[in-house]
Each structure stands twice: as structure tokens, then as C-alpha cells.
Design a protein around this motif. Structure first.
Motif, PDB file in Angstrom:
ATOM      1  N   GLN A 364       0.834  -1.166  -0.084  1.00  0.00           N
ATOM      2  CA  GLN A 364       0.300  -0.027   0.015  1.00  0.00           C
ATOM      3  C   GLN A 364       0.826   1.178  -0.058  1.00  0.00           C
ATOM      4  N   SER A 365       0.381   2.374  -0.168  1.00  0.00           N
ATOM      5  CA  SER A 365       1.174   3.653  -0.447  1.00  0.00           C
ATOM      6  C   SER A 365       0.382   4.826   0.524  1.00  0.00           C
ATOM      7  N   ILE A 366       1.048   5.627   1.014  1.00  0.00           N
ATOM      8  CA  ILE A 366       0.554   6.632   1.888  1.00  0.00           C
ATOM      9  C   ILE A 366       1.098   7.835   0.946  1.00  0.00           C
ATOM     10  N   GLU A 367       0.276   8.822   0.839  1.00  0.00           N
ATOM     11  CA  GLU A 367       0.733  10.168   0.320  1.00  0.00           C
ATOM     12  C   GLU A 367       0.557  11.241   1.336  1.00  0.00           C
ATOM     13  N   THR A 368       1.717  11.605   1.789  1.00  0.00           N
ATOM     14  CA  THR A 368       1.759  12.513   2.472  1.00  0.00           C
ATOM     15  C   THR A 368       3.140  13.437   2.446  1.00  0.00           C
ATOM     16  N   ALA A 369       3.171  14.571   3.269  1.00  0.00           N
ATOM     17  CA  ALA A 369       4.239  15.553   2.708  1.00  0.00           C
ATOM     18  C   ALA A 369       4.720  16.224   4.230  1.00  0.00           C
ATOM     19  N   PRO A 370       6.024  16.578   4.090  1.00  0.00           N
ATOM     20  CA  PRO A 370       6.388  17.057   5.316  1.00  0.00           C
ATOM     21  C   PRO A 370       5.518  18.291   5.715  1.00  0.00           C
ATOM     22  N   GLY A 371       5.343  18.407   7.067  1.00  0.00           N
ATOM     23  CA  GLY A 371       4.321  19.277   7.698  1.00  0.00           C
ATOM     24  C   GLY A 371       3.000  18.913   7.903  1.00  0.00           C
ATOM     25  N   GLU A 372       2.763  17.523   7.460  1.00  0.00           N
ATOM     26  CA  GLU A 372       1.453  17.087   7.518  1.00  0.00           C
ATOM     27  C   GLU A 372       1.806  15.959   8.957  1.00  0.00           C
ATOM     28  N   GLU A 374       0.632  13.026   9.575  1.00  0.00           N
ATOM     29  CA  GLU A 374       0.689  11.608   9.240  1.00  0.00           C
ATOM     30  C   GLU A 374       2.379  11.424   8.567  1.00  0.00           C
ATOM     31  N   TYR A 375       2.906  12.596   7.979  1.00  0.00           N
ATOM     32  CA  TYR A 375       4.270  12.243   7.775  1.00  0.00           C
ATOM     33  C   TYR A 375       5.075  12.330   8.931  1.00  0.00           C
ATOM     34  N   GLU A 376       5.118  13.249   9.927  1.00  0.00           N
ATOM     35  CA  GLU A 376       5.713  13.302  11.110  1.00  0.00           C
ATOM     36  C   GLU A 376       5.746  12.055  11.771  1.00  0.00           C
ATOM     37  N   GLU A 377       4.542  11.583  11.933  1.00  0.00           N
ATOM     38  CA  GLU A 377       4.496  10.327  12.941  1.00  0.00           C
ATOM     39  C   GLU A 377       5.061   9.212  11.985  1.00  0.00           C
ATOM     40  N   MET A 378       4.781   9.089  10.827  1.00  0.00           N
ATOM     41  CA  MET A 378       5.606   7.882  10.044  1.00  0.00           C
ATOM     42  C   MET A 378       6.936   7.922  10.328  1.00  0.00           C
ATOM     43  N   TRP A 379       7.630   8.928   9.944  1.00  0.00           N
ATOM     44  CA  TRP A 379       8.981   9.407   9.970  1.00  0.00           C
ATOM     45  C   TRP A 379       9.666   9.333  11.083  1.00  0.00           C
ATOM     46  N   THR A 380       8.935   9.784  12.056  1.00  0.00           N
ATOM     47  CA  THR A 380       9.585   9.875  13.687  1.00  0.00           C
ATOM     48  C   THR A 380       9.601   8.408  13.996  1.00  0.00           C
ATOM     49  N   ASN A 381       8.618   7.677  13.777  1.00  0.00           N
ATOM     50  CA  ASN A 381       8.887   6.194  14.071  1.00  0.00           C
ATOM     51  C   ASN A 381       9.903   5.842  13.487  1.00  0.00           C
ATOM     52  N   MET A 382      10.051   5.917  12.294  1.00  0.00           N
ATOM     53  CA  MET A 382      11.057   5.097  11.124  1.00  0.00           C
ATOM     54  C   MET A 382      12.536   5.577  11.753  1.00  0.00           C
ATOM     55  N   LEU A 383      12.835   6.810  11.878  1.00  0.00           N
ATOM     56  CA  LEU A 383      13.887   7.520  12.176  1.00  0.00           C
ATOM     57  C   LEU A 383      14.579   7.197  13.640  1.00  0.00           C
ATOM     58  N   LYS A 384      13.559   7.072  14.723  1.00  0.00           N
ATOM     59  CA  LYS A 384      13.894   6.753  15.838  1.00  0.00           C
ATOM     60  C   LYS A 384      14.356   5.126  15.769  1.00  0.00           C
ATOM     61  N   SER A 385      13.501   4.307  15.052  1.00  0.00           N
ATOM     62  CA  SER A 385      14.007   2.949  15.157  1.00  0.00           C
ATOM     63  C   SER A 385      15.650   2.922  14.213  1.00  0.00           C
ATOM     64  N   PHE A 386      15.521   3.619  13.045  1.00  0.00           N
ATOM     65  CA  PHE A 386      16.567   3.521  12.305  1.00  0.00           C
ATOM     66  C   PHE A 386      17.895   3.872  13.083  1.00  0.00           C
ATOM     67  N   ALA A 387      17.539   5.176  13.884  1.00  0.00           N
ATOM     68  CA  ALA A 387      18.943   5.492  14.863  1.00  0.00           C
ATOM     69  C   ALA A 387      19.445   4.605  15.687  1.00  0.00           C
ATOM     70  N   SER A 388      18.399   3.788  16.178  1.00  0.00           N
ATOM     71  CA  SER A 388      18.813   2.748  17.277  1.00  0.00           C
ATOM     72  C   SER A 388      19.385   1.693  16.530  1.00  0.00           C
TER      73      SER A 388
END
Lengths: 606, 606
Positions: A364-372, A374-388
């Protein structure tokens, strides 16, 4: 030039590119359906292949003074045409010089009025002082081969939909260096070049090493060319020690497709290894990683899949897996590329993020842009996991979240999300110079026509940050298209020294079009824009000339350091003065070869 | 009957079904493109909808003796046609009887020579002995509505590509019971039926409860029908306690699509809840679970996705997740269906197994068959993981690995893999009777035209195994197509009692076609084959009549137990004698209603 004789070939080649969309498998079928295989050979050849036909016929007038089969040293910055007489005077002895550890190259040319049925060559050991030898097997050699290309736009750039024979000429140009081909048959009035290169051993005694290249037609010797390689006192360190920050983006997906092996399989890694070791030997510092699906919206024949596994679980939470990412990074490190990992992209060209969706058991795909949100939720999750994950691997400090140029507001919002997830994440950008966000960027690459302010460059260097320049389809020159003057590739390295930046970026080391050995044209960029090397781990004249420039950059840096240490301000001044003569606009009138030639001559005087 | 007036509607309806393939979303568009929305209404109506047009015009000759608007009790096993005079004599009083706890039903019919602009109805409380009451709101009522159907093949079965108006007639038949519709407008010479049903409260005093149905046209009362419900001394236990093993396969994916809600979301479960509670109230025992993608190769408009998440990891190992499976099973249990979980299928119709592939970040498929190493490796991994998960949930003992009929050799090999993974796994099969593997099957359902050997049936019962019969498209009768005589649905329950089996299986409770409220025809089966209930939690006459038969089965079982306990062999004998008169072949000549009527009359004498 718009020879009508090429139209049938060009039209045939045109079809698959237009039809294929982004489905490599379908496009292969399209090619077959529309054209058969153009040269009658199997798809995706590796060891042996037949070039597309030469469509420029020899001009008998040009050839009338040529007798039999001729042999001479040529220049490494000339693409000798297949059906033209390459030169009027021959040269049987060539002297080249290099630092120990440096890769040096030469090009020999054979041309024949009468044809040659079984042209082949042999290289001798090179004998130097005190009985020391550079053995023949240290040389990388190959017949130079021809590939289809196009040309610049009328506006002087290289961006625009292709192939389109109503707008662009198609030409066959010498570029690929083929070590597999051991024997060539030449028609009447044909020319054939032979490339040879050698990394001068670091540990040999400085001095002159003499050897020869012998060219034969079957059992008959056509002639021998003498070469003297002068090994300098200086030693160029191994590429891994070079300062030059080379960032040519790799495309593992193109290799899997071309070699028809399962992506990330052992066979896939084996197919990539020589190619990536070749890149490491050019001084590559950066591993190109895709952390989401199609960071560039499938702009390459083989689009980038995500190396991070994104799973949206039934409860709406995210799960990330790094098995593919780890395999790729570890593989690249084992090839000797281990200084930086650039992860594309939080701001892909299409703001669409694909994932495996557990609820629907489908992609599936999400369309979302920085500032939204949904974008922040998704990428914050990803980046925290990625950093770890990165910290666990010990890679956090060499990893950057990498962006291409985007509107300022979008980049600001993206950076805010990164900082929120982990303030210590490094960030890289290839784009325009933006003073507003410059201090946020660890690795900042701007276009070759721009300049970092001098004080910014100095501060960045002191902060341990990387500052580089790039070319892409926009720059008519200098560039590394398959039709670009070869000296421009060398010129780039010198220009980076002149600009006092850390290195150079180009977006495509091996984003091969459908049949890269046959046709370098692709979709919306000038021919050769998408790759510098060929299947079968074949290098190109372009790539070799680029390496030459990088080496010169390193040598200049080492010399300047020497002079600084020795207090030799005069030599410093002269060298810097010479560098300051490198200006892009001059390329409009004077070929890069002139500037490079002057620089090389000057360097020999030091 | 092939009225040419229907062809335009039929052709229009035909297109989406032929074009859609298995892409529900596309097919909706197709329908719109080809036909507009046939009735001009929004797609996928829930509360209110307009039927497809009636294409059989009333015959004025038939109606010439009818005066004004008439009202009568009808029979529950008759589908009254919209434009025909339903009966020649009216009946204003009806007595029906049932056990306490039993659901009883009646059908009233209104027909009008002159039309009725605003037909509506009211039901009264039903008053019984000692001032006790069955309140009006215990009744489920609704106008009976019409749906498009087709018919049997010339060979007498119901399998074959449809809709095809060159082969099958299309007719509009009364089937759906619509509780939302409060007022109906009748044209001249139209008929309208009203269905009412009521589960007699278990705790009321036995005796006769009297009430009435009043029918009005706007404010004008057309008339009242009297009804006496006799509540028997006997109590029918709650459906969850019934022995009858009802197995109507549920399709959650059809509900998500029709209601346009994300699959497995809260909204999805809410949409399914009344539907599945209705199924539980019919005595359903089995949860239909799909453990892989498309167990039936997409034979339904909304194919079954896997409720188990299959992930092939980069290293080639399998990972399984059960979040979706758990959500579905727990939801169904919360609806009251909790006796068995049947998991389809290790031997799907197409031996293709889809999974999320981490290496390629995409959905991939393996084609492999029982007996192949890849099949065994994959399923052994899955079944071991699954067994462990089921044991953790406490569901292992009610779960079966479920198969459809496959060649014996395939089933044997499949069973071997199951036994290897966990010898205690229960296995179910819906297929032909095979003595070779009968002892391996916990839940064995054979076609209604076959018989279990008596001693096998007895042994299976003693071993706690389930033995049932099924109908599908093959059986012209008895069946529950939208054109099947309604009494056949009841007959089925009685036949199961006659055959001394545990229950009945049908492959589709709610595998809705594109617009189930409008058109019950679908692809390769007779109309209505794919569903028994309608969107908006509307029941059907078919489904109500099926429940009637199941209740009769239960009552017979209870009575036989009573007689056995009381030593009343005479009544036992008579009852069994009556049952032995149920023979499928008799349905060829005598309608099911006759046999059911005789049985009901006989039961009243006991």
C-alpha cells in the motif's frame, strides 16, 4: 548530422524506451516484439556481445593515402571514430609518467585500409632499473568499443525526453573498454583503439620502465609500440586514503536485473563485487542506500526499491526491518567503500511512501508531505527505529539522511522531523546553495556552477563537514556523457582542486538503461548520463579519465601540503595560480583537453 | 421465458461481471462506464435502495376479477410475483405453532388492481394466557423485495458461465426481506408481500397468543390479518446449543468492499457484527478462516486474502504473523460462533502461494504442489508455527486444516505434511466420500447425493467426529438459489435428520456479487449461489426457510431422545419412518413443499 540510414535502428531502439514505463520485464518483451533483438544476440550479454551497427560509412577520399594496416600511439582523451582515419602521423614511442601508486593509461590505435581478419594484441613486461619489472598482468587492457549516444539540446544542456531522432542526432561513440574481446575483425577502412592502463606499483624503484604493445593480425605481426613509464619518487596513497570525496550513486537493482539474478542473493553480490571494487579503487566514499520505495520516482530503468522493510501492522503501528540494508552496507564495506552511508529519501520526488500492509496483505502507499501529521508520525517512528539500529551497528556516525533539492520550506520541515527523531542525525543534501540551512548539512553538494562562500567552505572544513560539487543532465560541460569530450572528465577533478572543495558527486554510477553495452541513451537525459561503467565490470574511457582527474586532485593536495610543510610558498603560489585558471565558462571556447594538458605540463615542472 | 424487454437490462448488467476479472474497484467503474448506475442510485446502498425494474408486465386478463386492494395471509414457501394475482381466495386468520424458543414465520400478501400510493403495515402485541404478551417488537418484519436471478442449466445443474441471456432466463424473484423500507408505492396490478417472524420467548406460558397485522395505504386501513401463535410446551434450546452442525462460509472481504470500509477496521467489524450474529442465531458452528491468499483462486467477487501474514525474510526463512487471524476469530467468537475454525487451504484451487518478500519489497508467489520439497518446507514451517500459536490461544482443539476436494494422491500428500508438522492437527474436508482417508478427517462433509456408510457414521459419532452433507452449484435440487423453491431450504434440514448426519455445509453465506440487492447472478453459478443474506443485515426468505429446517432437525433430535428415554419406541419408529420418506429423487416429481408439509403435519400429531 541526421543520416537517414540510422533511422531504422533508432526507431527500433526508440520503441522499448517509450513503451516500457517502469516495468523492466515487460520492456524486454516489448523490445523483442517490436524489433526482435537488434543485433540478433541474446538479451543482456555479459562476456561477449555484438555492437549496434556503425552507420557512418568511411569516406574513401579520406582513406586514399592510407596503406595497409597502420599502428600508432593515440591520445587518451580522443574517441577515435570507427570509420575515420585517426591521425596523419604515427608515433611508435610514448613516454608517460606517474607517481608510484598512480594509475596511468595509454591508447593505441590501429587503422586499416584493407581490413584485418583477426586483430589481437600482446603486452610485454615493463623492465626498469635494477632488474625490476612491472609485469604484463598488472595492466588492464581492452579493445575500445562503440555505443549509441545522442547529444546536447539546442539550449546547451542534456535534459529532455529521448531518444528522439527528430531532435537529437544518434552517433556511435568509442567509450567502453572491453577486456573480454581478444580478437577483432576489421573491415576495410576501419579503425580500432586499444586501451591499456596500469597502477604503478607503490613499492618499485623510481625510474623508467620500458615495455611494448605488439599488435597482430592472426599470426602476422603488424607492429610494436614502445612505451616508457617513468615512476616518480612520489607515492600516491591507496584510494581509500584519498581525501577526494567521490560520490557516484550505485544502483544494485540494475545489476540484479541485467545479470538476471535474484536481488540480494549471493549471485547478485558476486555480480556486483568487481563493479563496486572498481568504484572503491576510484576513491568512492559513499554507499548509496534507499530507505523507501522509489526515492527518485523510478527515474532509472531499474528503480530503487526500499532497503528498509516497512510493515504497517494491523494495529496501525510500524515495524521496520533492516536485513536488506545491512546486507547492502556490509557488502559495500567489504568492497572497500565505508566512509559514509547516504540514505534516500525522506523527500522523494513523488511524496508517496509504500509499505507492506498487514491488514490487506498487500503493498500500500501513503501520500503525505513534510508538515503533515501523518508524515511526521511515520518518519519519527522510522527515524527513531533507524537511529537505534544504526547505533547498534556502529554506523550512526557515518550515516546521513540524504535529500535532493526541494523547496526551502519542505527541507526545513523535513529537517525538523529529523532533529525531533534524533538531534544527532547527520544530514546531506545535493542541491542549490542555501545559506539558511547550510549549517544543518553535514555533507552538502551544490551544482558545479555555484560556489560556496570561501568562509563557509573554511568553517565547514574545520567542523569536519563535507562540501562538494555535482554535475547532472543540466550541465552541457563539463560532463561525462558518452559524447562529452573525454578531457572534461579529468578537468572535473582539477576544478574541484581549484575550487578547494572536497570532491564530486554524480547521480549514476551504474543505473543502466535496458542494454547499456549497445545504447547509452535513456528516457530524459543525454546519452550516458545514467552510468559510467558497463556490464561485465567493463570500465569506460570516461570513467578512466575521471579517475585521472581525481588522482591529480590528490597529487595537488599532497604537493600543497608538502610545500606548506617545507615553507615553499613560491611553488604553492604557482600551483594555486595554475588552478585559478580553471573556469567553467572557458570550456565554451577552449577544449578541456587544453586546460588539462597545461595543468599536467605544469605539474611536471614542479 | 425470454422476454425481449429484459435484454437491455440484462446486457447492461452483464458487462461489469464479464469485464471485472477480480478487481472489485475496476469493476465498479466498469459498471458506471458501461451502464451508468442501472437504477440511478448510488453504488452499494445499505439502508435504502431501488430494485431493478420488473420486466414482466401484468396480464389484464388475470386481474380482471380483482377489485381494489386485497389482503390475505399467504404461505412462507411461495415467492409471490410482483405482477401476478397471488391467490384466488383470501385468508384473514392464520394459526401457526412452534416450540418456545423456536422462530416462527408468516407471510402476508397485498395485491391491488388500482395501485396503492403509500402501503405500510403495523403489527400488534400478541396476547396470550394469564395476561402474558409477545410484544410487537419481538417480531422481525419487512416488505419482501425482488432481485434478479437466472435459472438451472439444461442439464439440471446450476454450474456454468453467467449471466448469459442466450442460455439463461433472467427473472425478478421475491427473496430479500427489507426491514428498512417502511412504505411502498404499488402500481396498478401489483402484488406486495410482507414477511414477519418471531422467536417465541422461551419463558412464556405455553398457549395461544393472538395478534394482528394491519395494512394501510397512507392513513386508510386496507384491512387486518389475525394470527394465533400457539406456543408449545416444548422448549427449543438456544441456537448455540443446537447439535446441527451448520457451516456456511463467511466472507469478511465482501463486507469490507460493500460497506467501503478498511478491511479489519473497527468500522468493518461493526458492519459485520449483525450479519454474523444472525448467522450465529441460525446455529452456525464454524468460523471460515483463510490462511493463504485466494484459497479458491478468486472465485468470489471479493476474493479471500490471507488472514495469516506470510513473510519470506531476506535469509530465506519464513515469518508468520497472526494478528489478522486473531482479530477475525476473536470477533466471530464475540458474535457467538466458536465451535470450530476451518482454515483454508493447503491445497488451494491454484497451487500458488503468495507472500511478502523482504528481498524485493513486494508481493511474490511460489508455485508448488504437495509432494514437492518446496511445498513441504514451506507448509511444515507454517504449520509448526501455526500449531504453536493456536495452542497459545487455546484454539488448537477447535481448529481444522481444511481442504476442498482434490485428487486422492494430492490429499494423501497434504495429510502427510500436516501429520509431520503436528500429528494432532484436526483436518476437515468438503468433497467426495473417500474411504481411504475417512479416518483422518475430523470434519468430513460429502455431497448431498452421497451417503456415509452407516457403520462409518456411527463410529465417527462415537469418536466425536463431525459428518455432514453439502450442496453447491451442482445440485439442481434441493438448493437455495434465489430461484429454488423455498421449501427446499427447509427440506434440507429434514434430510439431514433423515440421513442421521450432523449438519449441512454451503460454500457461501455472504460472498456478495457486485450489487447483491439488485442482482443475484454471478459469474459461473446459478443466481444466489454465492450468498444467503443481503447487505444491511437483511435476511432472505431462503435463509429463513433454511433455519426452519434446522429447527425441525433439532426438534426431531430432541423428540427422539425423549422417546428413547421414555422407551416410547412406537413414536420413535413412526418418526423415523416419516424421515425415511425423504429422498432426493422424489423432488424431481413432487415439490419439496409437499414433503415438508407432510412432515410438519406429522410432527404436530406427536
Amino acid at each position: 548530422m541526421k543520416p537517414s540510414s540510422i533511422l531504422s535502428v533508432a526507431t527500433c531502439l526508440l520503441l522499448p524506451f517509450q513503451i516500457m514505463g517502469q516495468e523492466p520485464d515487460n520492456s524486454h518483451e516489448q523490445w523483442k516484439t517490436q524489433c526482435g533483438t537488434p543485433t540478433g544476440q541474446e538479451r543482456f550479454p555479459i562476456e561477449s556481445y555484438e555492437e549496434l551497427p556503425q552507420f557512418v560509412k568511411p569516406d574513401e577520399n579520406d582513406w586514399k593515402h592510407v596503406k595497409g594496416t597502420c599502428l600508432s600511439w593515440g591520445q587518451t582523451d580522443v574517441r577515435y571514430a570507427k570509420t575515420a582515419v585517426p591521425m596523419s602521423r604515427t608515433s611508435r614511442l610514448q613516454g608517460i609518467s606517474g607517481w608510484r601508486g598512480e594509475k596511468v593509461a595509454a591508447q593505441a590505435v590501429v587503422w586499416t585500409k584493407t581490413g584485418a581478419g583477426a586483430l589481437r594484441y600482446e603486452i610485454s613486461d615493463f623492465k626498469g632499473p635494477h632488474g625490476q619489472v612491472i609485469p604484463a598482468d598488472r595492466f588492464e587492457t581492452g579493445f575500445v568499443r562503440y555505443v549509441m549516444t545522442d547529444g546536447l539540446n539546442s539550449d546547451g544542456g542534456g535534459c529532455g525526453h529521448r531518444p528522439d531522432h527528430t531532435v537529437y542526432d544518434s552517433t556511435m561513440v568509442a567509450d567502453c573498454i572491453d577486456p573480454y574481446l581478444k580478437e577483432v575483425s576489421l573491415d576495410e577502412m576501419n579503425t580500432q583503439a586499444i586501451w591499456l592502463s596500469c597502477r604503478i606499483p607503490e613499492d618499485i624503484t623510481p625510474g623508467t620502465y620500458k615495455g611494448r604493445l605488439t599488435v597482430m593480425d592472426g599470426e602476422r605481426t603488424i607492429g610494436s609500440l614502445q612505451m616508457n613509464i617513468r615512476a616518480d619518487e612520489h607515492v600516491l596513497p591507496a584510494p581509500s586514503q584519498w581525501h577526494f570525496h567521490l560520490d557516484l550513486w550505485q544502483n544494485p537493482f540494475a545489476v540484479a536485473r541485467y545479470y538476471q539474478v535474484p536481488v540480494w542473493s549471493r549471485e547478485h553480490l558476486e555480480a556486483m563485487r568487481p563493479l563496486m571494487e572498481r568504484l572503491a579503487a576510484a576513491g568512492q566514499k559513499v554507499i548509496t542506500a534507499s530507505i523507501m520505495h522509489k526515492p527518485w520516482n523510478g527515474q532509472t530503468h531499474d528503480w530503487f526499491e526500499s532497503m528498509v522493510t516497512w510493515i504497517k501492522k494491523l494495529d496501525g503501528s510500524w515495524e521496520f526491518k533492516y536485513d536488506v540494508f545491512d546486507r547492502w552496507v556490509e557488502f559495500m564495506m567489504s568492497c572497500g567503500i565505508d566512509k559514509e552511508i547516504n540514505c534516500y529519501s525522506m523527500v522523494p520526488w513523488a511524496l508517496t511512501f509504500r509499505y507492506y500492509d498487514q491488514a490487506t496483505d498487500s503493498m500500500q502507499s501513503i501520500e503525505t508531505a513534510p508538515g503533515e501529521p501523518e508524515y511526521e508520525e511515520m518518519w519519527t517512528n522510522m527515524l527513531k527505529s533507524f537511529a537505534s539500529h544504526l547505533k547498534g551497528k556502529g554506523w550512526f556516525d557515518i550515516c546521513t539522511i540524504a535529500m535532493d533539492e526541494r523547496p526551502m520550506e519542505v527541507m526545513r520541515k523535513t529537517i525538523a522531523v529529523i532533529r525531533k527523531a534524533d538531534p544527532d542525525f547527520k544530514i546531506s543534501l545535493a542541491g542549490t546553495y542555501h545559506p539558511e540551512i547550510e549549517d544543518q548539512l553535514y555533507d552538502y553538494c551544490i551544482t558545479i556552477n555555484e560556489n560556496f562562500p570561501e568562509e563557509v567552505l573554511e568553517r565547514r572544513r574545520q567542523e569536519g563537514k563535507i562540501s562538494t560539487l555535482y554535475t547532472c543532465c543540466s550541465e552541457g560541460y563539463p560532463n561525462t556523457f558518452t559524447f562529452s569530450p573525454l578531457a572534461e572528465a579529468t578537468w572535473i577533478g582539477l576544478y574541484m582542486a581549484a575550487k578547494n572543495v572536497d570532491g564530486y558527486l554524480r547521480w549514476a554510477y551504474n543505473s543502466w538503461p535496458l542494454e547499456p553495452l549497445l545504447d547509452s541513451r535513456f528516457r530524459t537525459w543525454a546519452g550516458g548520463d545514467t552510468y559510467l561503467v558497463y556490464p561485465g565490470n567493463r570500465t569506460s574511457m570516461r570513467f578512466e579519465k575521471l579517475i585521472e582527474g581525481i588522482q591529480t586532485y590528490e597529487k595537488i593536495r599532497i604537493l600543497l601540503n608538502e610545500y606548506r610543510e617545507n615553507g615553499d610558498t613560491e611553488k604553492s603560489r604557482k600551483l594555486e595560480e595554475m588552478l585559478s585558471s580553471f573556469r567553467i565558462q572557458d570550456l565554451q571556447n577552449a577544449p578541456a583537453s587544453a586546460a588539462v594538458g597545461r595543468a599536467n605540463a605544469f605539474l611536471k615542472t614542479l
